[in-house]
Write a protein that holds these residues in place. Structure first.
Motif: not given
Length: 222
Positions: A140-148
């Motif tokens: 798994y990978f936690l997405i910490t940037n962007g908006t969507q």
């Protein structure tokens, strides 16, 4: 006794005389010369002369080497998007014969991301990661940037949509009912051109044309 000896000697002389006469009656044969075979003129055939190809002189070899250095057997130019490929094809249509140009089309497939939707905050996302770990899921990978997709959890990127859907089904069986897929890029195509045996003049004109397409590259091909 003397008489017996006389007759023995006489008989021996007679035998020797007879033997000598028998040997000399047959004269020694001399080797007879072999008869020459007759020559038949109509069977005489002249062999054709051997043609000798003159070797190339230094001047001719130098010209051949110079011509070889000025030509390229195959040149690959690309990659063009759809619009660029159409424009480049129009520009080289009058420059090069059609049988020396080959257009190659490449399909770039879509990619699909399997993910858990964004949590309210990072703490909530970390709690979901804990749930994944309890189920034995470590990819798994936690997405910490962007908006969507901020605070969403990516569970893999797939080129095959069917493989992405299969993972979603497995996650839902484990209790992650909100697992879903997202198309990261749509299918697209690019094009390259193979140009065979261009001469020096054609190569120079190609360089001028390629000045309008700085995004493409060229390389030798087979």
């Amino acid at each position: 006794m003397l008489r017996l000896t006389f007759w023995i000697l006489l008989a021996a002389n007679v035998v020797m005389f007879a033997a000598t006469q028998t040997y000399t009656d047959f004269p020694e044969k001399k080797d007879e010369p072999q008869q020459l075979q007759s020559v038949e003129p109509e069977k005489i055939r002249l062999l054709p002369s051997i043609l000798i190809t003159p070797q190339s002189g230094p001047v001719q070899q130098a010209i051949t080497a110079e011509q070889a250095s000025e030509t390229t057997s195959c040149l690959e130019i690309g990659e063009f998007d759809t619009t660029g490929a159409r424009l480049f094809g129009e520009k080289i249509k009058k420059l090069l014969p059609s049988d020396s140009v080959q257009k190659l089309q490449t399909q770039n497939p879509s990619s699909y991301m399997v993910y858990l939707p964004s949590a309210k905050n990072k703490k909530a996302a970390e709690n979901r990661i804990g749930e994944l770990q309890k189920k034995g899921i470590g990819n798994y990978f936690l997405i910490t940037n962007g908006t969507q997709f901020k605070n969403a959890i990516s569970l893999g990127i797939f080129k095959n949509e069917e493989a992405a859907k299969n993972l979603v089904a497995e996650l839902q069986k484990l209790g992650f009912d909100d697992a879903q897929t997202h198309v990261r890029s749509k299918p697209s195509s690019t094009a390259s051109f193979l140009i065979r045996n261009p001469d020096k003049s054609q190569l120079q004109q190609l360089e001028l044309i390629l000045a309008d397409f700085p995004q493409v590259s060229k390389k030798d091909c087979q």
